[in-house]
Design a protein around this motif. Structure first.
Motif, PDB file in Angstrom:
ATOM      1  N   ALA A 104       0.837  -1.206   0.000  1.00 48.04           N
ATOM      2  CA  ALA A 104       0.000   0.000   0.000  1.00 48.04           C
ATOM      3  C   ALA A 104       0.871   1.254   0.000  1.00 48.04           C
ATOM      4  O   ALA A 104       0.564   2.230  -0.708  1.00 48.04           O
ATOM      5  N   GLU A 105       1.941   1.261   0.787  1.00 49.40           N
ATOM      6  CA  GLU A 105       2.857   2.410   0.811  1.00 49.40           C
ATOM      7  C   GLU A 105       3.504   2.619  -0.549  1.00 49.40           C
ATOM      8  O   GLU A 105       3.627   3.752  -1.023  1.00 49.40           O
ATOM      9  N   GLU A 107       2.338   1.717  -3.487  1.00 47.36           N
ATOM     10  CA  GLU A 107       1.326   2.212  -4.430  1.00 47.36           C
ATOM     11  C   GLU A 107       1.042   3.691  -4.196  1.00 47.36           C
ATOM     12  O   GLU A 107       0.867   4.459  -5.145  1.00 47.36           O
ATOM     13  N   GLU A 108       1.003   4.110  -2.925  1.00 51.35           N
ATOM     14  CA  GLU A 108       0.767   5.511  -2.610  1.00 51.35           C
ATOM     15  C   GLU A 108       1.907   6.384  -3.114  1.00 51.35           C
ATOM     16  O   GLU A 108       1.690   7.458  -3.680  1.00 51.35           O
TER      17      GLU A 108
END
Length: 125
Positions: A104-105, A107-108
């Motif tokens: 998730a990090e 992708e962010e």
């Protein structure tokens, strides 16, 4: 019905043979150890103890089998395996959670790097 009775009789005969053999082995080992010298007695004592313990264990199992009792469940082993499963499950869950957070990090960060920021311009026209 006869086959079942024969099978039970065969099982009882085999159990009796194992029981007799175990006691004979324990007695022979004890007799041999008794004839050895003091120096060898300590080492032989350990061996006789283990053989005697095995003979007693087998005799008890044979007597239980002859009486129709089933062996006890190994609760300590079952509890140990259960605890091991809990530890492995916790480790897998923690690793999976950390991997999802890293993904998730990433992708962010990727979205932040590729985002097009439109800023309004103020023209005097």
């Amino acid at each position: 019905m006869f086959a079942r009775k024969n099978r039970a009789e065969r099982t009882a005969e085999e159990a009796w043979e194992h029981l007799s053999s175990a006691w004979t082995t324990a007695g022979d080992s004890a007799g041999k150890a008794g004839r050895k010298g003091r120096r060898l007695a300590a080492r032989a004592g350990d061996r006789v103890t283990s053989v005697t313990d095995e003979a007693v264990s087998r005799a008890a199992a044979a007597a239980d089998a002859l009486a129709g009792r089933r062996p006890a469940r190994p609760w300590a082993l079952i509890a140990g395996v259960g605890l091991f499963g809990v530890v492995v499950g916790w480790a897998v869950a923690s690793t999976a959670r950390a991997a999802i957070e890293r993904q998730a990090e990433n992708e962010e960060i990727e979205l932040a790097e590729t985002a097009v920021v439109v800023t309004p311009t103020y023209d005097d026209h």
